[in-house]
Motif scaffolding. Structure first.
Motif, PDB file in Angstrom:
ATOM      1  N   MET A   1       0.823  -1.201   0.000  1.00 59.48           N
ATOM      2  CA  MET A   1       0.000   0.000   0.000  1.00 59.48           C
ATOM      3  C   MET A   1       0.868   1.268   0.000  1.00 59.48           C
ATOM      4  SD  MET A   1      -3.004   1.114  -0.001  1.00 59.48           S
ATOM      5  CE  MET A   1      -4.048   2.420   0.464  1.00 59.48           C
ATOM      6  N   VAL A   2       1.915   1.258   0.820  1.00 61.20           N
ATOM      7  CA  VAL A   2       2.813   2.417   0.883  1.00 61.20           C
ATOM      8  C   VAL A   2       3.445   2.657  -0.476  1.00 61.20           C
ATOM      9  CG1 VAL A   2       4.949   3.283   1.903  1.00 61.20           C
ATOM     10  CG2 VAL A   2       3.252   2.180   3.348  1.00 61.20           C
ATOM     11  N   ASN A   3       3.806   1.575  -1.166  1.00 65.01           N
ATOM     12  CA  ASN A   3       4.420   1.725  -2.491  1.00 65.01           C
ATOM     13  C   ASN A   3       3.488   2.455  -3.453  1.00 65.01           C
ATOM     14  OD1 ASN A   3       6.545   0.332  -1.416  1.00 65.01           O
ATOM     15  ND2 ASN A   3       6.442  -1.375  -2.840  1.00 65.01           N
ATOM     16  N   TRP A   4       2.207   2.123  -3.423  1.00 66.37           N
ATOM     17  CA  TRP A   4       1.255   2.769  -4.324  1.00 66.37           C
ATOM     18  C   TRP A   4       1.079   4.245  -3.978  1.00 66.37           C
ATOM     19  CZ3 TRP A   4       0.407   0.760  -8.759  1.00 66.37           C
ATOM     20  CH2 TRP A   4       0.456  -0.616  -8.907  1.00 66.37           C
ATOM     21  N   VAL A   5       1.070   4.556  -2.698  1.00 68.74           N
ATOM     22  CA  VAL A   5       0.939   5.956  -2.277  1.00 68.74           C
ATOM     23  C   VAL A   5       2.162   6.753  -2.734  1.00 68.74           C
ATOM     24  CG1 VAL A   5       0.843   7.485  -0.262  1.00 68.74           C
ATOM     25  CG2 VAL A   5      -0.586   5.434  -0.340  1.00 68.74           C
ATOM     26  N   LEU A   6       3.342   6.185  -2.544  1.00 71.81           N
ATOM     27  CA  LEU A   6       4.562   6.872  -2.982  1.00 71.81           C
ATOM     28  C   LEU A   6       4.584   7.043  -4.495  1.00 71.81           C
ATOM     29  CD1 LEU A   6       7.325   5.372  -0.694  1.00 71.81           C
ATOM     30  CD2 LEU A   6       6.474   7.716  -0.730  1.00 71.81           C
ATOM     31  N   ARG A   7       4.231   5.994  -5.215  1.00 71.31           N
ATOM     32  CA  ARG A   7       4.200   6.100  -6.676  1.00 71.31           C
ATOM     33  C   ARG A   7       3.220   7.186  -7.123  1.00 71.31           C
ATOM     34  NH1 ARG A   7       7.112   1.962  -8.889  1.00 71.31           N
ATOM     35  NH2 ARG A   7       7.396   0.132  -7.573  1.00 71.31           N
ATOM     36  N   GLY A   8       2.056   7.244  -6.476  1.00 72.74           N
ATOM     37  CA  GLY A   8       1.071   8.276  -6.802  1.00 72.74           C
ATOM     38  C   GLY A   8       1.585   9.676  -6.492  1.00 72.74           C
ATOM     39  N   ALA A   9       2.236   9.840  -5.347  1.00 78.01           N
ATOM     40  CA  ALA A   9       2.779  11.147  -4.981  1.00 78.01           C
ATOM     41  C   ALA A   9       3.853  11.581  -5.968  1.00 78.01           C
ATOM     42  CB  ALA A   9       3.342  11.096  -3.555  1.00 78.01           C
ATOM     43  N   VAL A  10       4.708  10.658  -6.360  1.00 80.34           N
ATOM     44  CA  VAL A  10       5.764  10.984  -7.328  1.00 80.34           C
ATOM     45  C   VAL A  10       5.149  11.332  -8.684  1.00 80.34           C
ATOM     46  CG1 VAL A  10       7.719  10.042  -8.620  1.00 80.34           C
ATOM     47  CG2 VAL A  10       7.575   9.693  -6.144  1.00 80.34           C
ATOM     48  N   LEU A  11       4.127  10.603  -9.088  1.00 83.72           N
ATOM     49  CA  LEU A  11       3.479  10.908 -10.372  1.00 83.72           C
ATOM     50  C   LEU A  11       2.798  12.284 -10.352  1.00 83.72           C
ATOM     51  CD1 LEU A  11       2.046   7.454 -11.447  1.00 83.72           C
ATOM     52  CD2 LEU A  11       3.837   8.782 -12.581  1.00 83.72           C
ATOM     53  N   LEU A  12       2.153  12.627  -9.249  1.00 91.04           N
ATOM     54  CA  LEU A  12       1.558  13.966  -9.149  1.00 91.04           C
ATOM     55  C   LEU A  12       2.642  15.037  -9.205  1.00 91.04           C
ATOM     56  CD1 LEU A  12      -1.183  13.448  -6.416  1.00 91.04           C
ATOM     57  CD2 LEU A  12      -1.529  13.919  -8.852  1.00 91.04           C
ATOM     58  N   TRP A  13       3.747  14.804  -8.516  1.00 91.32           N
ATOM     59  CA  TRP A  13       4.892  15.723  -8.558  1.00 91.32           C
ATOM     60  C   TRP A  13       5.370  15.870  -9.997  1.00 91.32           C
ATOM     61  CZ3 TRP A  13       9.874  15.602 -10.202  1.00 91.32           C
ATOM     62  CH2 TRP A  13      10.766  16.531  -9.680  1.00 91.32           C
ATOM     63  N   ALA A  14       5.501  14.734 -10.699  1.00 90.67           N
ATOM     64  CA  ALA A  14       5.994  14.747 -12.081  1.00 90.67           C
ATOM     65  C   ALA A  14       5.049  15.515 -13.006  1.00 90.67           C
ATOM     66  CB  ALA A  14       6.184  13.318 -12.583  1.00 90.67           C
ATOM     67  N   VAL A  15       3.755  15.322 -12.844  1.00 88.15           N
ATOM     68  CA  VAL A  15       2.784  16.036 -13.681  1.00 88.15           C
ATOM     69  C   VAL A  15       2.892  17.543 -13.446  1.00 88.15           C
ATOM     70  CG1 VAL A  15       0.306  16.460 -14.014  1.00 88.15           C
ATOM     71  CG2 VAL A  15       1.169  14.119 -13.928  1.00 88.15           C
ATOM     72  N   ALA A  79      16.234  14.025  -7.792  1.00 90.75           N
ATOM     73  CA  ALA A  79      16.835  14.305  -6.476  1.00 90.75           C
ATOM     74  C   ALA A  79      18.160  15.042  -6.656  1.00 90.75           C
ATOM     75  CB  ALA A  79      17.035  13.013  -5.697  1.00 90.75           C
ATOM     76  N   ALA A  80      18.959  14.616  -7.617  1.00 89.03           N
ATOM     77  CA  ALA A  80      20.246  15.269  -7.864  1.00 89.03           C
ATOM     78  C   ALA A  80      20.045  16.681  -8.425  1.00 89.03           C
ATOM     79  CB  ALA A  80      21.091  14.435  -8.828  1.00 89.03           C
ATOM     80  N   LEU A  81      19.110  16.843  -9.344  1.00 85.81           N
ATOM     81  CA  LEU A  81      18.859  18.167  -9.921  1.00 85.81           C
ATOM     82  C   LEU A  81      18.374  19.158  -8.865  1.00 85.81           C
ATOM     83  CD1 LEU A  81      17.159  17.135 -13.278  1.00 85.81           C
ATOM     84  CD2 LEU A  81      19.312  18.359 -13.037  1.00 85.81           C
ATOM     85  N   LEU A 115      13.590  15.173  -0.674  1.00 88.06           N
ATOM     86  CA  LEU A 115      13.115  14.194   0.307  1.00 88.06           C
ATOM     87  C   LEU A 115      12.139  13.199  -0.313  1.00 88.06           C
ATOM     88  CD1 LEU A 115      12.612  16.442   3.463  1.00 88.06           C
ATOM     89  CD2 LEU A 115      14.369  14.695   3.102  1.00 88.06           C
ATOM     90  N   LEU A 116      11.209  13.695  -1.137  1.00 88.78           N
ATOM     91  CA  LEU A 116      10.247  12.806  -1.786  1.00 88.78           C
ATOM     92  C   LEU A 116      10.943  11.818  -2.712  1.00 88.78           C
ATOM     93  CD1 LEU A 116       7.344  11.912  -2.497  1.00 88.78           C
ATOM     94  CD2 LEU A 116       7.348  13.716  -4.254  1.00 88.78           C
ATOM     95  N   MET A 117      11.872  12.300  -3.524  1.00 83.33           N
ATOM     96  CA  MET A 117      12.539  11.421  -4.484  1.00 83.33           C
ATOM     97  C   MET A 117      13.460  10.411  -3.799  1.00 83.33           C
ATOM     98  SD  MET A 117      11.201  12.163  -7.274  1.00 83.33           S
ATOM     99  CE  MET A 117       9.847  13.298  -7.168  1.00 83.33           C
ATOM    100  N   VAL A 118      14.272  10.876  -2.860  1.00 87.87           N
ATOM    101  CA  VAL A 118      15.195   9.959  -2.170  1.00 87.87           C
ATOM    102  C   VAL A 118      14.403   8.984  -1.303  1.00 87.87           C
ATOM    103  CG1 VAL A 118      17.040   9.802  -0.449  1.00 87.87           C
ATOM    104  CG2 VAL A 118      17.172  11.514  -2.262  1.00 87.87           C
ATOM    105  N   GLY A 119      13.399   9.485  -0.592  1.00 91.54           N
ATOM    106  CA  GLY A 119      12.573   8.598   0.230  1.00 91.54           C
ATOM    107  C   GLY A 119      11.841   7.561  -0.607  1.00 91.54           C
ATOM    108  N   SER A 120      11.291   7.988  -1.727  1.00 91.60           N
ATOM    109  CA  SER A 120      10.587   7.051  -2.612  1.00 91.60           C
ATOM    110  C   SER A 120      11.554   6.030  -3.197  1.00 91.60           C
ATOM    111  CB  SER A 120       9.881   7.808  -3.735  1.00 91.60           C
ATOM    112  OG  SER A 120       8.886   8.640  -3.205  1.00 91.60           O
ATOM    113  N   TRP A 121      12.716   6.499  -3.610  1.00 95.93           N
ATOM    114  CA  TRP A 121      13.730   5.563  -4.119  1.00 95.93           C
ATOM    115  C   TRP A 121      14.081   4.541  -3.040  1.00 95.93           C
ATOM    116  CZ3 TRP A 121      18.691   5.372  -1.934  1.00 95.93           C
ATOM    117  CH2 TRP A 121      19.512   4.400  -2.489  1.00 95.93           C
ATOM    118  N   TRP A 122      14.293   5.007  -1.823  1.00 98.75           N
ATOM    119  CA  TRP A 122      14.675   4.118  -0.722  1.00 98.75           C
ATOM    120  C   TRP A 122      13.605   3.048  -0.483  1.00 98.75           C
ATOM    121  CZ3 TRP A 122      18.880   2.983   1.920  1.00 98.75           C
ATOM    122  CH2 TRP A 122      18.756   2.263   3.105  1.00 98.75           C
TER     123      TRP A 122
END
Length: 136
Positions: A1-15, A79-81, A115-122
């Protein structure tokens, strides 16, 4: 479940950042409104290319990392950018560059993005736990 929430948050960030980048390609003067600086002449072409590419590459990498489980390391690109941008701003503040609310807001957004990118990657790069053996 956490994975789906993180993926969704990253996708919203990306959009969100894709829209900023695409808008900059179409209308680079929009960056003047959004980021509070003015630019004219042939420099507008550099603004269109360089600043837009920052947002488009970071958004594309984030979307790739969120949608393709085997490509989760792509989350380290934005995250690097954004980490580099934040470092540059911190150096500027330390050297006495003028700051205002917009600069502080940018620093907060950059820090949260890192934080979002590194945390999601982790989290997303960890192997999934093995299902419990119902007989054992």
């Amino acid at each position: 479940m956490v994975n789906w929430v993180l993926r969704g948050a990253v996708l919203l960030w990306a959009v969100f950042f894709f829209m900023i980048g695409a808008r900059g390609v179409i209308d680079p003067a929009s960056y003047s409104e959004t980021f509070g600086f003015t630019i004219s002449g042939v420099a507008i072409n550099t603004l269109r290319a360089d600043l837009s590419s920052f947002f488009l590459v970071s958004a594309g990498s984030a979307a790739l990392g969120a949608l393709m489980p085997g490509w989760v390391r792509a989350l380290l690109v934005p995250a690097a950018l954004y980490g580099t941008a934040l470092t540059g701003r911190l150096i500027g503040v330390a050297l006495g560059d003028p700051t205002n609310f917009g600069i502080v807001q940018g620093m907060i957004i950059e820090a949260l993005s890192v934080l979002l990118m590194v945390g999601s990657w982790w989290v997303l790069s960890r192997p999934a736990p093995a299902p419990a053996d119902p007989l054992g």
